[in-house]
Design a protein around this motif. Sequence first.
Motif, mmCIF file in Angstrom:
data_model
loop_
_atom_site.group_PDB
_atom_site.id
_atom_site.type_symbol
_atom_site.label_atom_id
_atom_site.label_comp_id
_atom_site.label_asym_id
_atom_site.label_seq_id
_atom_site.Cartn_x
_atom_site.Cartn_y
_atom_site.Cartn_z
ATOM 1 N N PHE A 150 0.804 -1.385 -0.197
ATOM 2 C CA PHE A 150 -0.050 -0.138 0.022
ATOM 3 C C PHE A 150 0.893 1.254 -0.047
ATOM 4 O O PHE A 150 1.713 1.454 1.055
ATOM 5 N N THR A 154 -0.214 5.008 -0.325
ATOM 6 C CA THR A 154 -1.086 5.775 -0.812
ATOM 7 C C THR A 154 -0.554 7.376 -0.645
ATOM 8 O O THR A 154 -1.403 8.347 -1.145
ATOM 9 N N GLU A 196 -4.984 6.569 8.574
ATOM 10 C CA GLU A 196 -5.828 5.742 7.467
ATOM 11 C C GLU A 196 -6.366 4.494 8.110
ATOM 12 O O GLU A 196 -5.769 3.766 8.918
ATOM 13 N N TRP A 231 -8.150 0.774 7.159
ATOM 14 C CA TRP A 231 -8.019 -0.002 5.893
ATOM 15 C C TRP A 231 -9.093 -1.234 6.300
ATOM 16 O O TRP A 231 -8.964 -1.720 7.378
ATOM 17 N N LEU A 259 -9.689 -4.758 4.234
ATOM 18 C CA LEU A 259 -9.292 -5.502 2.951
ATOM 19 C C LEU A 259 -10.594 -6.058 2.476
ATOM 20 O O LEU A 259 -10.450 -6.557 1.464
ATOM 21 N N THR A 265 -8.649 -3.174 -1.329
ATOM 22 C CA THR A 265 -7.547 -3.279 -1.274
ATOM 23 C C THR A 265 -6.467 -2.110 -1.851
ATOM 24 O O THR A 265 -5.468 -1.925 -2.004
ATOM 25 N N ASP A 273 -8.004 1.387 -1.862
ATOM 26 C CA ASP A 273 -8.156 2.839 -0.913
ATOM 27 C C ASP A 273 -8.528 2.504 0.271
ATOM 28 O O ASP A 273 -9.565 1.667 0.744
ATOM 29 N N PRO A 274 -8.010 3.449 1.254
ATOM 30 C CA PRO A 274 -8.485 3.350 2.551
ATOM 31 C C PRO A 274 -10.186 3.330 2.874
ATOM 32 O O PRO A 274 -10.684 4.190 2.170
#
Length: 601
Positions: free
Chosen positions: A379, A381, A408, A410, A412, A416, A418-419
């Motif tokens: 990740f 971002t 952030e 997350w 999943l 997977t 964007d948060p």
Amino acid sequence: MDIENVILAKVHEDEEDNSEAILKSEKLHQDLFFMERVLMENVFQPKLAAYRQLPVLKENEPGEAEESLEKESHEEADDEVKKEDEEETEMELELEITTEQSTIPANLERLWSFTCDLTKGLNVSSLSWNKANPDLLAVGYGNFGFKEQRKGMACCWSIKNPMWPERIYQSSYGVTSVDFSIGTPNLLAVGYQNGTVAVYNVQSTNNIPVLDSSESPHKHLGPVWQVQWIEQDRGTTGDDKREILVSISADGRIVKWVIRKGLDCHDLMRLRRTTAASNKKGGEKEKKGEALISRQAPGMCFAFHPKDTNIYLVGTEEGLIHKCSCSYNEQYLETYRGHKGPVYKVVWNPFCPDVFLSCSADWGVMIWHQETLKPFLSFYTTTYVVYDVAWSPNSAYIFAAANESRVEIWDLQISTLDPLIVNVANPGIKFTTVLFAKQTDCLLVGDSDGQVAVYELKHMPTASDTGRGPTLALFLFSVLLAVVQVRGRETVKLCGLEYVRTVIYICASSRWRRSLEEARQAQRAEPRNYFQLPDRQETSTETLEHNLPKMDTSGQELVQDPQAPTERLWQLKKDSVVSKRDLQALCCKEGCSMTELSTLC
């Protein structure tokens, strides 16, 4: 007249003596303590109720009491008349409410901050919950820049009083790490910038440590980046456990501390720099014990395996994660390569003991499986340093990450790419630490201004919405591991459930459903290093796509030769009915590749 003045003066002196004795009495201090708790409960009642997930009580005004009683009596009469109608529409209303709640996006709602005048301007370096009292929080403060090293402190905060800490332990050096003992919850271990490790008794009002390593000849020579109490098995049955204190420092040593007329230590591992992975040929794996010992590598963090406490992970300043054993102090079991900067945190998944999470100064967060030396999820971002990550104690799919600019959250199971939640820091403030609360859906976030903010996670997807749970988590991670193995090797044997899971994942993923012509055009482009640092201009989605190997419709990586023969693939396509059974038997007996599995989609 003089006698009267003397008597009055004597009475006045007695009153002063009594008032001083009263002010110093333990009974008064205890009563004031209880009064303070009552006032804090009243002031923060709505916030504390939200934190503990309790209903918020609202008091009526004196004039509203009678009116409310009259309204209740009228409402009861009306309720009896309308009871039948409400029962008929109850199911419809529930469906509407459920639909409306599902459309509300998840977010973070700030409840309060642990802060006071003493902590203003200090960097929050570490957070730790007490193992026995879920309302007690230890916080470490200190600045770690070479030009701005200042005094630090460790504080114990209570949820019942967010305005002032219960215990304050000030120091001439910045506090780098804190952790409460498991077996003796009143003991607090503190690591300092100058390499000292100290143990405090939080039950006592004395701010002098009961143990410290300042006089130890083997103390750390660099900042102690992490301290942690570990319960290790003494015997083979696992019933007999002992608790040890472990620390890691920039001097390249991982140390186990014991009590012998103070704190003394033994080295669990001396970290050494390893050979660069670039010296190896493509596809060649690193053999165990092959790394050359050259010089010390500063250690940044560690994490003991939740099931086997003889195994632990170590994150280093050179960007590597080493898998180590307490039985060997100079050799690594495995080395995980992927990060390009110092690894600031590694943490095992609480539901999947083979999966762990890491963050680094290379702006990235990675998820690993301990049997695979490369990450299977990356990740990237932002273009900011990621200081801390933490798994949720309630879900195997949710984790939090804190970088310089934002926090952030997350999920999943949701995405997977964007948060789920992004909380941006105020100008001039950097987020430094994250920690999930115990027994409640809240998140604690420390920053560079000495504040520990408490956020409530609102409108989070529930386990029933996404089917989350340990069983499904193991399913997801086992599928991802199988896909990584198929993608990383020419062929791999898959039998039974592993075969079915891998086929389902490959066919369900849209990443491998691109047109063949677009894939061939992308193949002719110059190959790219997908684990390189992202450019500052890249957006979050572009960054993540660049860090994942590109696949064509057949499942082959785009860096392969576009003219490579696919005779087995076309042979399988000729017999579409019989090939499925034959391919399943072939996968279990001889092995198969992603190219062949993708023909079943």
